[in-house]
Design an enzyme around this catalytic site. Structure first.
Site, short mmCIF file in Angstrom:
data_model
loop_
_atom_site.label_atom_id
_atom_site.label_comp_id
_atom_site.label_asym_id
_atom_site.label_seq_id
_atom_site.Cartn_x
_atom_site.Cartn_y
_atom_site.Cartn_z
N CYS A 16 -0.42 12.34 7.81
CA CYS A 16 0.32 13.18 6.86
C CYS A 16 0.07 14.67 7.00
O CYS A 16 0.98 15.42 7.33
CB CYS A 16 0.02 12.71 5.44
SG CYS A 16 0.50 10.99 5.26
N LYS A 64 5.97 -7.78 11.71
CA LYS A 64 5.41 -7.43 10.40
C LYS A 64 5.97 -8.32 9.29
O LYS A 64 5.24 -8.85 8.46
CB LYS A 64 5.80 -5.97 10.13
CG LYS A 64 4.73 -5.17 9.43
CD LYS A 64 5.16 -3.73 9.29
CE LYS A 64 4.12 -2.81 9.87
NZ LYS A 64 4.35 -1.39 9.58
P1 NAD Z 1 4.42 3.53 8.45
O1 NAD Z 1 4.71 3.90 9.85
O2 NAD Z 1 3.13 2.86 8.10
O3 NAD Z 1 5.59 2.57 7.90
C1 NAD Z 1 6.94 2.81 8.12
C2 NAD Z 1 7.65 1.47 8.25
O4 NAD Z 1 9.05 1.69 8.31
C3 NAD Z 1 7.28 0.72 9.54
O5 NAD Z 1 6.80 -0.57 9.19
C4 NAD Z 1 8.59 0.64 10.32
O6 NAD Z 1 8.73 -0.55 11.05
C5 NAD Z 1 9.62 0.73 9.21
N1 NAD Z 1 10.95 1.23 9.62
C6 NAD Z 1 11.24 2.30 10.39
N2 NAD Z 1 12.56 2.44 10.50
C7 NAD Z 1 13.14 1.43 9.80
C8 NAD Z 1 14.48 1.05 9.52
N3 NAD Z 1 15.52 1.74 9.99
N4 NAD Z 1 14.69 -0.05 8.77
C9 NAD Z 1 13.65 -0.75 8.28
N5 NAD Z 1 12.35 -0.41 8.49
C10 NAD Z 1 12.10 0.66 9.23
O7 NAD Z 1 4.59 4.87 7.61
P2 NAD Z 1 3.85 5.25 6.24
O8 NAD Z 1 2.49 5.77 6.50
O9 NAD Z 1 4.04 4.14 5.26
O10 NAD Z 1 4.74 6.50 5.79
C11 NAD Z 1 6.07 6.35 5.37
C12 NAD Z 1 6.54 7.67 4.77
O11 NAD Z 1 5.80 7.97 3.59
C13 NAD Z 1 6.37 8.89 5.69
O12 NAD Z 1 7.43 9.76 5.48
C14 NAD Z 1 5.08 9.51 5.19
O13 NAD Z 1 5.02 10.90 5.43
C15 NAD Z 1 5.18 9.26 3.70
N6 NAD Z 1 3.88 9.20 3.01
C16 NAD Z 1 2.85 8.51 3.60
C17 NAD Z 1 1.63 8.41 2.92
C18 NAD Z 1 0.45 7.70 3.53
O14 NAD Z 1 -0.61 7.74 2.95
N7 NAD Z 1 0.60 7.02 4.67
C19 NAD Z 1 1.49 8.98 1.64
C20 NAD Z 1 2.60 9.66 1.09
C21 NAD Z 1 3.78 9.74 1.78
C1 UGA Z 2 -2.97 12.83 1.97
C2 UGA Z 2 -2.90 13.33 0.52
O1 UGA Z 2 -4.22 13.38 -0.04
C3 UGA Z 2 -2.02 12.42 -0.34
O2 UGA Z 2 -1.89 12.95 -1.64
C4 UGA Z 2 -0.64 12.33 0.32
O3 UGA Z 2 0.19 11.44 -0.39
C5 UGA Z 2 -0.78 11.84 1.75
O4 UGA Z 2 -1.66 12.74 2.49
C6 UGA Z 2 0.56 11.84 2.43
O5 UGA Z 2 1.39 12.67 2.17
O6 UGA Z 2 0.78 10.97 3.24
P1 UGA Z 2 -4.28 10.89 3.23
O7 UGA Z 2 -3.76 11.53 4.46
O8 UGA Z 2 -4.17 9.44 3.04
O9 UGA Z 2 -3.59 11.55 1.94
O10 UGA Z 2 -5.84 11.23 3.14
P2 UGA Z 2 -6.75 12.37 2.48
O11 UGA Z 2 -7.74 11.73 1.61
O12 UGA Z 2 -5.94 13.46 1.90
O13 UGA Z 2 -7.52 12.92 3.78
C7 UGA Z 2 -6.82 13.60 4.81
C8 UGA Z 2 -7.80 14.16 5.81
O14 UGA Z 2 -8.55 15.25 5.25
C9 UGA Z 2 -8.85 13.16 6.31
O15 UGA Z 2 -9.04 13.36 7.69
C10 UGA Z 2 -10.10 13.52 5.53
O16 UGA Z 2 -11.29 13.18 6.20
C11 UGA Z 2 -9.94 15.03 5.43
N1 UGA Z 2 -10.66 15.63 4.27
C12 UGA Z 2 -10.31 15.31 3.01
C13 UGA Z 2 -11.67 16.56 4.51
O17 UGA Z 2 -12.01 16.89 5.66
N2 UGA Z 2 -12.31 17.13 3.43
C14 UGA Z 2 -11.96 16.81 2.14
O18 UGA Z 2 -12.59 17.37 1.21
C15 UGA Z 2 -10.94 15.88 1.94
#
Ligand code: NAD
Ligand code: UGA
Length: 431
Positions: free
Chosen positions: A260, A40
């Site tokens: 999530c 990455k």
């Molecule tokens: P992700 O898996 O896409 O990314 C995590 C990254 O961390 C990976 O690239 C991995 O290689 C790296 N990593 C892991 N351990 C490591 C270490 N010790 N040192 C350095 N790098 C390391 O995960 P994500 O979707 O970005 O989610 C990250 C966090 O944010 C989670 O806790 C998730 O719940 C939260 N979150 C995600 C979203 C979302 O939309 N994906 C939104 C809000 C919050």
């Molecule tokens: C969700 C939250 O919306 C974010 O605010 C949060 O930061 C994130 O999780 C997280 O904690 O990681 P995300 O998972 O990216 O974001 O996507 P959403 O748009 O919330 O959709 C989640 C799921 O619900 C999808 O499968 C979507 O299709 C479904 N969905 C969403 C429905 O079935 N109906 C709706 O009206 C909205």
């Protein structure tokens, strides 16, 4: 007031870490991205974006040369004013808790290389309540504050949400370095809600679980609509107009997915138990959401059973857990495909705009994949829409010739008036 650049080091360069890094860089800060995935980091250094996220290209190519990418926590935090942790916290399948091993690996390494410049360690990863207390114990340095900085961005809208968040939540037990947070977000004109650390950790889970419950509720009402011949889209509109309810997250469908809601509801139910509170609404949402995906697969199979062919070709439109992302983690589409594949008479060919490669990592060659929608539709006995890509709305089905004209629209995307000659099934209303 003169803008003061901060040095920010972000650990974890995934769906959250990368957009956040680009966002802070665009706001004028010096950003270092640290990830232990060497591939990455090499890709990022070479101008290759490892994920698909809507509209990320333009900002990435403006900013990435200003950002330092490294696999070394030692080098990456050496100049940091603020260290932001954004590593994954997936479900520990044995305990149903959040797996904090990635987080604690990072924290233990940070502890070794911390220097006097760093004032704040902020957790953006979604972590169970009191995790901040654990981090504080490990770091054990009275010159540094450990704060909770939960992230609320949605995949597919990550940059939009970064620059225009509804709110920023900061959980800190000590306020002495919060002036740095004000500097960090100075250019984002949105409210910052300050709380204690545990409350901030809980806000994140409560918000996600609330949205999951809301979706679960509208899906249950959709089932009721089907049995009483009402229309779920009208019901959602009717209740959503009440500002106390709000019109968002009321789209009935095939269940929620993603990296999530499923994992965060699971972790929350588990830490509820730990603190002696039975979070029944959250637990019901988890159970019902899994059931829903099974029920939808059964529904599709019941429709298929009417088709008089030995082998049935199912054309799937959409593999990602939602539109505008390539993410297939806990994708309802993938779960439904897995259930359908239990029937020996089914072949699946699937299309997605961005998620074919990520889906392949889960489904391998159990199904076929195609970038050509017309191919998928023309070879299908039944067409199933399982991801809400806006582009699917534009398909002119009158110009296509599937063997049997049957559509299952799991996202209520299509207008049935434009589907003359097709049997149309959808969610919560008469097709
Ligand atoms: P992700 O898996 O896409 O990314 C995590 C990254 O961390 C990976 O690239 C991995 O290689 C790296 N990593 C892991 N351990 C490591 C270490 N010790 N040192 C350095 N790098 C390391 O995960 P994500 O979707 O970005 O989610 C990250 C966090 O944010 C989670 O806790 C998730 O719940 C939260 N979150 C995600 C979203 C979302 O939309 N994906 C939104 C809000 C919050
Ligand atoms: C969700 C939250 O919306 C974010 O605010 C949060 O930061 C994130 O999780 C997280 O904690 O990681 P995300 O998972 O990216 O974001 O996507 P959403 O748009 O919330 O959709 C989640 C799921 O619900 C999808 O499968 C979507 O299709 C479904 N969905 C969403 C429905 O079935 N109906 C709706 O009206 C909205």
């Amino acid at each position: 007031m003169l803008f003061q650049k901060l040095n920010i080091s972000i650990i974890g360069t995934g769906y959250v870490g990368l957009p956040t890094a680009l966002g802070f860089s665009k706001l004028g800060h010096n950003v270092t991205c640290i990830d232990n995935n060497n591939i990455k980091i090499q890709e990022l250094k070479n101008g290759i974006i490892p994920i698909y996220e809507k509209d990320i290209n333009t900002l990435f190519f403006k900013e990435y040369k200003k950002i330092t990418f490294t696999t070394s926590i030692k080098d990456g935090i050496s100049n940091a004013d603020i260290i932001i942790i954004a590593v994954g916290t997936p479900t520990n399948k044995k305990t149903n808790e959040a797996d904090l091993s990635y987080l604690f690996n990072a924290v233990n390494e940070i502890k070794i290389y911390l220097n006097k410049r760093t004032k704040l360690i902020a957790t953006k990863s979604t972590v169970p309540v009191k995790t901040g207390d654990e981090i504080e114990k490990i770091i054990n340095n009275s010159n540094i504050d450990i704060i909770s900085m939960p992230e609320f961005l949605r995949e597919g809208f990550a940059l939009e949400d970064f620059f225009n968040p509804d709110r920023i939540v900061i959980g800190a037990n000590n306020k002495r370095y919060l002036y740095l947070i004000k500097k960090l977000y100075r250019k984002i004109k949105r409210p910052i809600i300050y709380t204690d650390r545990t409350s901030a950790e809980l806000i994140k889970y409560t918000a996600n679980a609330f949205l999951a419950i809301k979706i679960n509720y509208i899906n249950e009402i959709a089932d009721l609509c089907e049995n009483i011949n009402a229309n779920i889209d009208d019901v959602a509109k009717g209740i959503g107009a009440d500002s106390r309810i709000g019109n968002k997250f009321l789209k009935a469908g095939i269940g929620y997915g993603g990296s999530c809601f499923p994992k965060d509801t699971q972790a929350m139910a588990t830490f509820g138990n730990k603190y002696n509170v039975n979070l029944t609404l959250v637990k019901d949402a988890i159970i019902n959401n899994k059931k829903r995906q099974k029920n939808i697969a059964n529904k599709i199979y019941n429709i298929i059973s009417q088709i008089n062919e030995k082998q049935i070709n199912v054309g799937i439109l959409g593999l990602a857990f939602k539109n505008n992302t390539d993410d297939c983690r806990e994708s309802p589409s993938i779960n439904i495909i897995k259930s359908l594949l239990k029937h020996k008479n089914i072949n699946i060919i699937a299309h997605d705009y961005k998620a074919i490669n990520t889906a392949k990592q889960i489904l391998n060659n159990k199904i076929s994949y195609s970038n050509n929608i017309e191919d998928v539709i023309n070879n299908a006995d039944i067409i199933c829409i399982l991801t809400e890509w806006e582009e699917y709305k534009k398909i002119d089905f009158s110009l296509l010739y599937p063997r049997h004209k049957i559509i299952f629209d799991g996202k209520n995307l299509l207008d049935k008036n434009k589907l003359k000659g097709y049997q149309y099934y959808c969610i919560g209303k008469r097709g």
